[in-house]
Design an enzyme around this catalytic site. Structure first.
Site, PDB file in Angstrom:
ATOM      1  N   ASN A   1      20.221   0.632 -19.601  1.00 15.76           N
ATOM      2  CA  ASN A   1      19.173   0.687 -18.738  1.00 15.76           C
ATOM      3  C   ASN A   1      19.192  -0.468 -17.723  1.00 15.76           C
ATOM      4  OD1 ASN A   1      17.315   2.707 -20.307  1.00 15.76           O
ATOM      5  ND2 ASN A   1      18.176   1.553 -21.797  1.00 15.76           N
ATOM      6  N   GLU A   2      19.548  -0.203 -16.779  1.00 10.95           N
ATOM      7  CA  GLU A   2      19.968  -1.130 -15.642  1.00 10.95           C
ATOM      8  C   GLU A   2      18.639  -1.399 -14.931  1.00 10.95           C
ATOM      9  OE1 GLU A   2      22.556  -2.410 -15.534  1.00 10.95           O
ATOM     10  OE2 GLU A   2      24.370  -0.949 -15.659  1.00 10.95           O
ATOM     11  N   PRO A   3      18.544  -2.703 -13.972  1.00 15.95           N
ATOM     12  CA  PRO A   3      17.258  -2.930 -13.127  1.00 15.95           C
ATOM     13  C   PRO A   3      16.596  -1.823 -12.585  1.00 15.95           C
ATOM     14  CG  PRO A   3      18.987  -4.635 -13.095  1.00 15.95           C
ATOM     15  CD  PRO A   3      19.807  -3.414 -13.948  1.00 15.95           C
TER      16      PRO A   3
ATOM     17  N   SER B   1      14.791   0.153 -14.647  1.00 12.12           N
ATOM     18  CA  SER B   1      14.689   1.157 -15.622  1.00 12.12           C
ATOM     19  C   SER B   1      12.889   0.927 -15.874  1.00 12.12           C
ATOM     20  CB  SER B   1      15.370   1.002 -16.918  1.00 12.12           C
ATOM     21  OG  SER B   1      16.643   1.072 -16.544  1.00 12.12           O
TER      22      SER B   1
ATOM     23  N   THR C   1      27.508  -4.352 -13.660  1.00  4.96           N
ATOM     24  CA  THR C   1      28.116  -3.765 -14.954  1.00  4.96           C
ATOM     25  C   THR C   1      29.330  -3.308 -14.627  1.00  4.96           C
ATOM     26  OG1 THR C   1      25.889  -3.390 -15.440  1.00  4.96           O
ATOM     27  CG2 THR C   1      27.363  -2.034 -16.715  1.00  4.96           C
TER      28      THR C   1
END
Ligand code: F6R
Length: 643
Positions: free
Chosen positions: A175-177, A179, A194
């Site tokens: 869940n990347e920025p 999300s 990432t």
């Protein structure tokens, strides 16, 4: 070494926010261990106890599992408990957080492969109880697949326990920025950071998939109990933002602040930026003022106020949570003491100044000519991290040896290797050269180098190392290539240290009988090789501790390419003139395979010589800002003392 770290914790039981004694800054319960090994064992114990409790109640135990470097030790311990203590996983159902997309199961980089290698192949979990997002799922089926994954979790009663790591972007799962709080299992585009972090494992960022399937934030938050693992200084900034910052989609892990039963289990590196560790005087008025803490606080006070040490006033101390220090001394005395402490760290004589009074110098005057071993984890850390000091030691007539602990072969690109193989073939058209050329040309993205290719790559680095140290005036006879076996896996993942590694280390120390050992104390190395190499130094020195020469053997730690010591930690600062800065740069330039687009760049786009130079200049600038002499650059060391 004097550590400036926080009190030790021995249990990780959750206490709700507001009921734990930490600080008003913290919004997530966290427990900090001095070492990630001990912490991992505690986490494994909690998981095992949950599994057993559920077994007694004849229930399934539903575990949400993570991959990555953080949980490896926890899985190792669970496997050990299964093998040695009979812990059964027959009632366990697992759901993994994520998987790259696209990704075949049998690809070594797949999370499917990871989970089987580290856990599932070694325990008695029924195969049908294992759920890992499928990285081969085709485009139009993905949405249904993700919904089915969510349903499957709900069907077995939800996650009893979720294990998490944290990415430097603040991702949990993938869940990347950006999300959403309500997000469920879905496809996500990976953040650039990432992909950079995953780059080494995939032998280059270009090979890292751009997408992944991940459980959502809501999926993770639905777990009854969550433990997030954070190890190492590389995680310190994101841990601070997550634990102390505001809840924000930009740092998805901050959503965990809203979870009712979540604990962060950290090691001292990962917890080092939390306010209670970084500036404990801001949170604890009854703080004990040790010498090191005082030094740390004064350096911090200077940066807060923009003043030099000798300009600090009582008011500065009082206004910044440091009034406790004034109970015994006034600011004048405190300032002078700190100034002298720093002044005494500076020396142009890293091997000791002959015939000088050494009572307040970092090194002993006697013997005037010392035997020195510089341990360099990779074949270039010596010049990158202490090229100036190395140069002085040689110039000042000490018997300097450099010992390259690993071959560093993995960091040589195929293009470089091919060039050398072709040159070799042109000079001497051998079958061996042709085999190397063929195997480099036939190499696929995820395949490993053959042994001859690795040998060639190691030799390229040897050649570069000779060039660099000859430039500094060292004889070839004093250059040692240890090629420690733990490194020779051909992949990023290295073996654990073995007896063979330690024996090699013991034997070189025994042979040289050094008065000084320099080693990389850089624990923030992304691949952990520096840490393993340091452990090897420690172990070898421990084994030799009863040898008479060891009584006179001092260990100095330098920091590698990623991080510098804090000013208050430094015990020896070796200044460099502008000319020496250039000389050091030239020595680093000899490592041509590590220039212009190195394979393992980390998240810093500067080349190694630039990082080193800027860091050394920065150390000098900090000394200057504190009111000490104005040098062009400085290399810094901490002396390690065994208990
Ligand atoms: C892994 C995962 C990620 C990792 C995170 C930290 O399944 O979902 O969130 O936990 O990227 O990775 P390491 O532990 O390698 O630092």
């Amino acid at each position: 070494m004097k550590t400036v770290l926080q009190k030790r914790k021995t249990e990780i039981q959750y206490r709700p926010v507001g009921q734990f004694e930490e600080t008003r800054f913290e919004k997530i319960h966290n427990v900090i261990f001095s070492d990630s090994n001990e912490a991992s064992i505690k986490v494994a114990e909690e998981i095992a106890s949950l599994i057993r409790k559920k077994q007694e109640a004849q229930k399934h135990c539903v575990l949400g599992l993570a991959t990555g470097s953080s949980p490896i030790r926890v899985y190792e311990e669970l496997v050990r408990m299964h093998q040695e203590e009979g812990l059964s996983f027959s009632n366990v159902i697992t759901f993994n957080l994520d998987e790259y997309l696209p990704m075949e199961k049998d690809n070594r980089q797949s999370y499917w492969y990871f989970m089987h290698e580290h856990l599932f192949n070694h325990i008695d979990i029924p195969k049908e109880n294992i759920n890992i997002p499928d990285g081969t799922i085709a485009g139009e089926n993905v949405i249904d697949y993700c919904l089915a994954y969510e349903k499957a979790i709900k069907k077995v009663g939800g996650l009893d326990f979720q294990l998490l790591g944290i990415g430097r972007t603040g991702h949990i799962g993938f869940n990347e920025p950006g999300s959403h709080y309500n997000s469920g299992t879905r496809v996500i585009t990976l953040d650039h950071i990432t992909r950079v972090d995953a780059g080494p494992a995939f032998l280059g960022i270009a090979n890292v998939p751009r997408k992944a399937i991940t459980m959502g934030i809501a999926t993770v938050m639905s777990a009854k109990r969550i433990i997030l693992l954070g190890w190492g200084q590389n995680k310190a900034d994101i841990i601070k933002k997550t634990v102390e910052g505001e809840i924000s989609a930009q740092v998805p892990a901050t959503y965990l602040q809203d979870h009712k039963n979540c604990t962060f289990v950290l090691d001292s590196g990962a917890g080092s930026e939390l306010t209670r560790n970084k500036t404990p005087w801001l949170v604890d008025e009854s703080l004990e003022w040790t010498e090191n803490r005082t030094a740390k606080a004064i350096v911090w006070l200077c940066s807060e106020t923009g003043k030099s040490i000798l300009s600090l006033t009582d008011k500065d101390y009082n206004d910044n949570g440091m009034s406790g220090l004034l109970a015994a001394e006034d600011s004048y005395d405190l300032n002078i003491k700190m100034f002298n402490r720093l002044q005494h760290t500076i020396t142009g004589w890293p091997g000791g100044k002959p015939n000088a009074d050494d009572t307040s110098r970092p090194e002993r005057a006697e013997p005037a000519k010392k035997r020195v071993i510089i341990f360099s984890p990779h074949p270039d850390d010596d010049v990158i991290s202490m090229g100036g000091t190395f140069d002085r030691l040689v110039e000042q007539g000490h018997e300097v040896h450099v010992a390259y602990q690993t071959s560093g072969n993995i960091a040589v690109s195929d293009t470089d290797a091919l060039r050398y193989a072709e040159i070799s073939k042109r000079i001497n058209p051998s079958e061996e050269a042709q085999t190397i050329i063929d195997s480099i040309k036939a190499k696929k993205e995820s395949s490993f180098d053959t042994l001859p290719v690795r040998k060639l790559k190691g030799n390229i680095r040897r050649g570069e190392s000779y060039a660099a140290v000859r430039y500094l005036g060292l004889e070839d006879a004093n250059v040692h290539f240890l090629d420690l076996p733990f490194y020779e896996t051909g992949t990023i993942k290295k073996d654990n240290l073995s007896e063979d590694d330690i024996e090699i280390m013991v034997s070189i120390i025994n042979e040289v009988k050094p008065h000084q050992i320099y080693a990389a104390g850089d624990l923030a190395d992304p691949h952990g090789t520096h840490k393993v190499c340091l452990d090897a130094v420690f172990e070898a020195m421990k084994r030799l501790k009863d040898e008479p020469f060891m009584e006179d053997c001092w260990l100095w730690l330098y920091r590698g390419a990623w991080h510098e010591w804090d000013i208050n930690e430094i015990e020896m600062a070796v200044p460099m003139s502008p000319g020496q800065v250039l000389k050091k740069r030239n020595a680093i330039f000899c490592h041509q395979s590590q220039k212009d687009g190195v394979m393992f760049q980390g998240d810093d786009s500067r080349e190694f010589w630039m990082r080193a130079e800027e860091r050394n200049k920065d150390t000098a600038a900090r000394y200057r800002a504190l009111g000490l002499s104005d040098y062009a650059a400085m290399e810094a060391f901490v002396r390690y003392k065994f208990d």
